[in-house]
Design an enzyme around this catalytic site. Structure first.
Site, PDB file in Angstrom:
ATOM      1  CD  GLN A 223      -2.709  -1.235   2.557  1.00  0.00           C
ATOM      2  OE1 GLN A 223      -2.985  -2.321   3.033  1.00  0.00           O
ATOM      3  NE2 GLN A 223      -3.138  -0.099   3.105  1.00  0.00           N
ATOM      4  NE  ARG A 370     -12.907   0.015   5.004  1.00  0.00           N
ATOM      5  CZ  ARG A 370     -13.794  -0.376   4.123  1.00  0.00           C
ATOM      6  NH1 ARG A 370     -14.291  -1.573   4.185  1.00  0.00           N
ATOM      7  NH2 ARG A 370     -14.177   0.421   3.155  1.00  0.00           N
ATOM      8  CB  CYS A 371      -8.149   0.854  12.245  1.00  0.00           C
ATOM      9  SG  CYS A 371      -7.609   1.591  13.771  1.00  0.00           S
ATOM     10  CD  GLU A 741      -8.865   4.146   8.058  1.00  0.00           C
ATOM     11  OE1 GLU A 741      -8.998   5.207   8.691  1.00  0.00           O
ATOM     12  OE2 GLU A 741      -7.774   3.615   7.891  1.00  0.00           O
TER      13      GLU A 741
HETATM   14  N1  MCN Z   1     -14.048   9.588  -1.631  1.00  0.00           N
HETATM   15  C1  MCN Z   1     -14.975  10.453  -2.173  1.00  0.00           C
HETATM   16  N2  MCN Z   1     -15.380  11.540  -1.443  1.00  0.00           N
HETATM   17  C2  MCN Z   1     -14.910  11.782  -0.198  1.00  0.00           C
HETATM   18  C3  MCN Z   1     -13.979  10.873   0.386  1.00  0.00           C
HETATM   19  C4  MCN Z   1     -13.546   9.781  -0.380  1.00  0.00           C
HETATM   20  O1  MCN Z   1     -15.436  10.226  -3.283  1.00  0.00           O
HETATM   21  N3  MCN Z   1     -15.305  12.850   0.503  1.00  0.00           N
HETATM   22  C5  MCN Z   1     -13.536   8.431  -2.402  1.00  0.00           C
HETATM   23  C6  MCN Z   1     -12.051   8.580  -2.678  1.00  0.00           C
HETATM   24  O2  MCN Z   1     -11.739   9.395  -3.742  1.00  0.00           O
HETATM   25  C7  MCN Z   1     -11.617   7.146  -2.829  1.00  0.00           C
HETATM   26  C8  MCN Z   1     -12.489   6.426  -1.801  1.00  0.00           C
HETATM   27  O3  MCN Z   1     -13.650   7.258  -1.626  1.00  0.00           O
HETATM   28  O4  MCN Z   1     -11.837   6.700  -4.124  1.00  0.00           O
HETATM   29  C9  MCN Z   1     -11.793   6.250  -0.436  1.00  0.00           C
HETATM   30  O5  MCN Z   1     -11.161   7.432  -0.122  1.00  0.00           O
HETATM   31  P1  MCN Z   1     -10.420   7.792   1.262  1.00  0.00           P
HETATM   32  O6  MCN Z   1     -11.402   7.955   2.333  1.00  0.00           O
HETATM   33  O7  MCN Z   1      -9.513   8.919   0.966  1.00  0.00           O
HETATM   34  O8  MCN Z   1      -9.562   6.495   1.625  1.00  0.00           O
HETATM   35  P2  MCN Z   1      -8.256   5.928   0.892  1.00  0.00           P
HETATM   36  O9  MCN Z   1      -8.420   6.030  -0.551  1.00  0.00           O
HETATM   37  O10 MCN Z   1      -7.046   6.479   1.526  1.00  0.00           O
HETATM   38  O11 MCN Z   1      -8.411   4.404   1.237  1.00  0.00           O
HETATM   39  C10 MCN Z   1      -7.917   3.869   2.428  1.00  0.00           C
HETATM   40  C11 MCN Z   1      -8.991   3.182   3.243  1.00  0.00           C
HETATM   41  C12 MCN Z   1      -8.347   2.267   4.205  1.00  0.00           C
HETATM   42  S1  MCN Z   1      -7.203   2.929   5.239  1.00  0.00           S
HETATM   43  C13 MCN Z   1      -8.612   0.918   4.192  1.00  0.00           C
HETATM   44  S2  MCN Z   1      -7.842  -0.037   5.345  1.00  0.00           S
HETATM   45  C14 MCN Z   1      -9.533   0.364   3.233  1.00  0.00           C
HETATM   46  C15 MCN Z   1     -10.488   1.355   2.703  1.00  0.00           C
HETATM   47  O12 MCN Z   1      -9.897   2.516   2.357  1.00  0.00           O
HETATM   48  N4  MCN Z   1      -9.105  -0.613   2.412  1.00  0.00           N
HETATM   49  C16 MCN Z   1      -9.872  -0.934   1.321  1.00  0.00           C
HETATM   50  N5  MCN Z   1     -11.388   0.887   1.821  1.00  0.00           N
HETATM   51  C17 MCN Z   1     -11.071  -0.194   1.026  1.00  0.00           C
HETATM   52  N6  MCN Z   1     -11.850  -0.533  -0.016  1.00  0.00           N
HETATM   53  C18 MCN Z   1     -11.469  -1.549  -0.824  1.00  0.00           C
HETATM   54  N7  MCN Z   1     -12.266  -1.866  -1.851  1.00  0.00           N
HETATM   55  N8  MCN Z   1     -10.318  -2.252  -0.619  1.00  0.00           N
HETATM   56  C19 MCN Z   1      -9.512  -1.984   0.426  1.00  0.00           C
HETATM   57  O13 MCN Z   1      -8.378  -2.634   0.594  1.00  0.00           O
HETATM   58 CU1  CUN Z   2      -4.905   0.818   9.225  1.00  0.00          CU
HETATM   59  S1  CUN Z   2      -5.889  -0.189   7.770  1.00  0.00           S
HETATM   60 MO1  CUN Z   2      -6.004   1.173   6.316  1.00  0.00          MO
HETATM   61  O1  CUN Z   2      -5.337   2.380   7.323  1.00  0.00           O
HETATM   62  O2  CUN Z   2      -4.819   0.697   5.295  1.00  0.00           O
END
Ligand code: MCN
Ligand code: CUN
Length: 796
Positions: A223, A370-371, A741
């Site tokens: 990641q 996811r945390c 998360e």
């Molecule tokens: N998004 C959006 N509008 C927002 C916030 C987010 O449209 N206001 C969209 C983002 O552009 C992105 C998605 O939602 O496409 C998730 O965005 P974000 O909250 O920024 O999280 P990350 O992309 O950093 O993803 C990490 C988070 C984590 S830490 C874990 S653990 C997890 C999760 O995402 N692992 C996943 N969701 C997952 N979903 C899938 N399918 N697979 C994983 O491994």
């Molecule tokens: Cu700690 S699980 Mo996600 O933050 O990759």
């Protein structure tokens, strides 16, 4: 037509665009690590320890070497000659790559075989003779600190016991004063059990060292490719520009693919020694038994309350079981992650947290799944404690929350642990949730049902959580500051490629980042291709975890687009033959302020950047932005569940669940809903069925999918999602907050609170997760708490 509608048409902000990456995924055209085959590639398998704690008296590999097709057998002793038997962890500890002196958990890596194919390698692993002298085993913090406990980490000169750290944060004296003034003190003790992310794809790597070019290329399930490149450079002492980490398509990460695993390191060393590509693909039980687990924290807290319901202060103590090595991936400054984000949504004058971490004979891991660095445990404890406190006061659950929430007019708000919250509408989210679940009606129905012996319950979980580490002042990993980046190249025909330092694993970045570019530049989203995961081409970034992508890399995408727009404006002025000050912008087009019909499109500006730039202007339309966020983002969520518990069997069914998430501006509403659905499913799994525990000998119970249950569509209840509350993040360029998360973090408490509510009046204060029917039945039948993940003896 309004700009917003135009924008939806081109796939900008707010468009529920279908995920472009799914085109290849659902056609079986994804390119995962295991899909990659290189010429001359060999295969690696790992021999794992059957025992949880034992001294290694000898390892005899001779029979393995004799098997035809075997190229290399690696042991800890051989790794030691290259100073690679141990590696540093992301929390300033060390971790064995291959065991030398002792094995310290069941499933620990003892030796590796590299052979022509994985089957030969597996057979050869079985031909390795290891002599173990069993040692006493420790499976929980209580045993770890008991008098006379064996010292697990006797490899460390300074380590005399099993304690890793004693840490505290908050105001001890102020909290003491709050407790001295309390009318009521409410207490709660619970265990958040160990859980495992279990992505569909396990971990794996293909290391390819080329002696002729001195270049090491590693395809791997990570990641955070740039952190891995830095770690390889520092640990293996290879020059950083000769290391290329490529993270191909990832079949789910969920935190499991943040840490550095021994398998990666062994495949790299094997490739360097053999000068051939070496592939390692972990199997399912290897993944469950040895890689990045989550939680395993005992929480003990109390709350000082005024009779009218005002919370005066909280005290929390946590005991975290880190397993054999302290390998948490978390910001350097904090020993127990962001546990002190607990109670952030509530206006509480004083708080104090003490945390102790201990070693045990269990696989290391810590914060994954996811945390954002322990916020899951923090929010679970918070919402269980809030429910217990309201019960102790005899107050209504919703009313108690509402009167203690940080109010809309209190932002920015500093929590007693020092976090700064920027925005939110907590009471409004709660009201939407209560209305959707039919709160008053359900309470009446519940009372009626009770009279007829039926147990109905309602559980609320409301929380704000810190997403998007970091800002570089406070957040770093091993000293590397937690900012992120985006690079945008607009080609002459107005098509573009965008790269970021994040790494999507299923979250849909290829879809959503293009939408941000669309919003900022007016290019149709389909004209922007998004690429992540290759350290030779992507700008430096800290990767995807802690829902930091949108808050940090997503912000960088907006900022780089604005840099491009600024240059395009100069090009537009040149094309329109007016001064830059006379040029106005609307989605996708610059025009002359005094003559709005005279304009040029962004595509025309792109062409001009390569074919008709003004004198003295650097050609091209490309730029990079590094973004260091001023603060974390704080989304808010309200989850409400109703259940019916069968007193005869302890089985509980979800009647209805509603989720109200405020993550600020939603880039892609459909993807956000997908994230929430997935998170709620995981929350339900943790609350109801997932159990990965250990017997007294340290045998992992739950290291297969017969015992460790993943919910299918059959078990998973339906969820009703609400999106009407939107509080834009004031410091994010497009007002977005993280969402990835939230549901997994806030969801579990809603389920548990609902079951506990159904059991109210029965003298049961707590049942630890998972709320398996037999545990619920035992609580009802014997009117007692059910706590912990007991070491079950293998023979009982
Ligand atoms: N998004 C959006 N509008 C927002 C916030 C987010 O449209 N206001 C969209 C983002 O552009 C992105 C998605 O939602 O496409 C998730 O965005 P974000 O909250 O920024 O999280 P990350 O992309 O950093 O993803 C990490 C988070 C984590 S830490 C874990 S653990 C997890 C999760 O995402 N692992 C996943 N969701 C997952 N979903 C899938 N399918 N697979 C994983 O491994
Ligand atoms: Cu700690 S699980 Mo996600 O933050 O990759």
């Amino acid at each position: 037509m309004s700009q917003a509608l135009d924008e939806i048409k081109i796939g900008g902000l707010g468009a529920s665009r279908k995920r472009v990456e799914d085109n290849r995924f659902i056609r079986g055209k994804g390119n995962y690590t295991d899909d990659i085959t290189l010429p001359g590639m060999l295969h690696m398998e790992i021999l794992r320890s059957p025992l949880a704690h034992a001294r290694i008296s000898s390892i005899d590999t001779s029979k393995a070497w004799d098997i035809p097709g075997v190229h290399l057998v690696l042991t800890g002793e051989m790794m030691a000659t290259r100073n690679l038997a141990w590696m540093p962890t992301l929390s300033y500890d060390t971790q064995a790559v291959l065991a030398t002196d002792k094995v310290r958990f069941q499933g620990q890596e003892v030796a590796c075989v590299i052979a022509d194919d994985p089957y030969i390698a597996k057979d050869a692993c079985e031909a390795i003779d290891v002599d173990y002298e069993p040692l006493p085993v420790i499976v929980n913090p209580g045993q770890a600190v008991a008098e006379g406990a064996p010292v697990i980490r006797d490899d460390k000169d300074s380590q005399r016991d099993n304690v890793i750290y004693d840490w505290e944060v908050g105001d001890a004296a102020g909290t003491d004063r709050a407790f001295a003034q309390a009318d009521v003190i409410s207490k709660l003790k619970l265990h958040y059990p160990r859980s495992h992310p279990s992505p569909i794809e396990c971990c794996g790597s293909i290391a390819d060292f080329n002696r002729a070019t001195s270049k090491l290329t590693v395809y791997m399930t990570t990641q955070a490719p740039h952190i891995i490149r830095a770690a390889v450079a520092l640990v293996a002492e290879l020059p950083e520009h000769m290391i290329r980490i490529i993270s191909p398509d990832i079949g789910g990460g969920f935190g499991n693919k943040v840490p550095v695993y021994p398998g990666y390191v062994c495949s790299i060393l094997a490739s360097i020694l053999l000068e051939r590509p070496v592939k390692w693909i972990e199997d399912k039980s290897g993944n469950l038994i040895s890689t990045g687990f989550a939680r395993d924290v005992y929480l003990d807290g109390e709350m000082a309350l005024r009779r009218d319901g005002k919370i005066l202060g909280v005290r929390i103590h946590t005991d975290a079981d880190h397993g054999a090595f302290f390998s948490d991936a978390q910001p350097s400054k904090f020993k127990i992650g962001l546990m002190h984000s607990a109670f952030a949504a509530y206006d509480i004058p004083a708080a104090h947290l003490t945390a102790r971490g201990t070693y045990s004979n269990k696989a290391p891991g810590g914060v994954a799944y996811r945390c954002s660095f322990r916020v899951t445990e923090a929010m679970f404890f918070q919402e269980r404690m809030i429910q217990a406190a309201a019960d102790d006061l005899g107050m209504d659950q919703a009313q108690f929350r509402r009167m203690n929430f940080v109010r809309d007019d209190q932002f920015p708000h500093r929590t007693p642990f020092g976090f700064l919250l920027d925005s939110g509408q907590y009471a409004k989210c709660l009201d939407v949730g209560l209305k959707a679940i039919g709160y008053e009606d359900f309470r009446r129905e519940q009372e009626e049902a009770r009279k007829r012996g039926r147990l109905l319950g309602l559980g609320i979980s409301t929380m704000t959580e810190p997403l998007g580490a970091g800002n570089s002042r406070e957040y770093d990993i091993l000293g590397i500051k937690m900012f992120d980046s985006a690079e945008l190249k607009v080609h002459m025909t107005g098509k573009a490629i965008l790269r970021t330092g994040a790494r999507t694993q299923g979250q849909g970045h290829e879809t959503t980042w293009a939408q941000i570019v669309s919003h900022e530049l007016g290019l149709p989203a389909e004209d922007v291709v998004v690429e992540e995961g290759d350290t030779d081409t992507a700008p430096f970034g800290m990767g995807t975890y802690a829902s930091r992508s949108t808050p940090v890399a997503g912000a960088a995408v907006a900022m780089v687009s604005r840099k491009i727009r600024a240059k395009a404006r100069k090009l537009a002025a040149h094309l329109l033959e007016v001064s830059e000050e006379d040029v106005e912008w609307e989605l996708g087009r610059f025009y002359v302020r005094s003559a709005p019909d005279r304009g040029v499109t962004i595509q025309e500006c792109a062409m001009a950047a390569y074919s008709n730039m003004p004198d003295g202007m650097e050609p091209g339309l490309e730029n990079t932005a590094y973004y260091d966020p001023p603060n974390l983002t704080w989304p808010f969520a309200c989850y409400i569940v109703t259940v019916e518990v069968d007193p005869q069997t302890g089985v509980w069914d979800v009647l209805k669940m509603v989720a109200v998430d405020d993550c600020g501006v939603r880039i892609n509403p459909m993807i956000v809903e997908g994230q929430i659905m997935g998170g709620l499913t995981e929350a339900y799994a943790m609350a109801s069925m997932q159990f990965i525990t250990f017997d007294a000998d340290g045998n992992c119970v739950g290291s297969n999918y017969m015992d460790y249950l993943l919910p299918s569509a059959w078990e998973t209840p339906g969820f009703e999602l609400h999106s009407e509350v939107v509080t834009p993040c004031p410091h994010h360029p497009i007002g977005a907050k993280g969402i990835g998360e939230c549901a997994a973090v806030g969801g579990p408490a809603a389920f548990v609170n609902a079951v506990m509510d159904a059991l109210s009046g029965m003298g049961v204060r707590n049942i630890d997760m998972p709320l398996l029917p037999d545990r619920v039945w035992e609580a009802i039948t014997y009117r007692r708490d059910i706590s912990g993940a007991p070491p079950v003896r293998s023979d009982d």
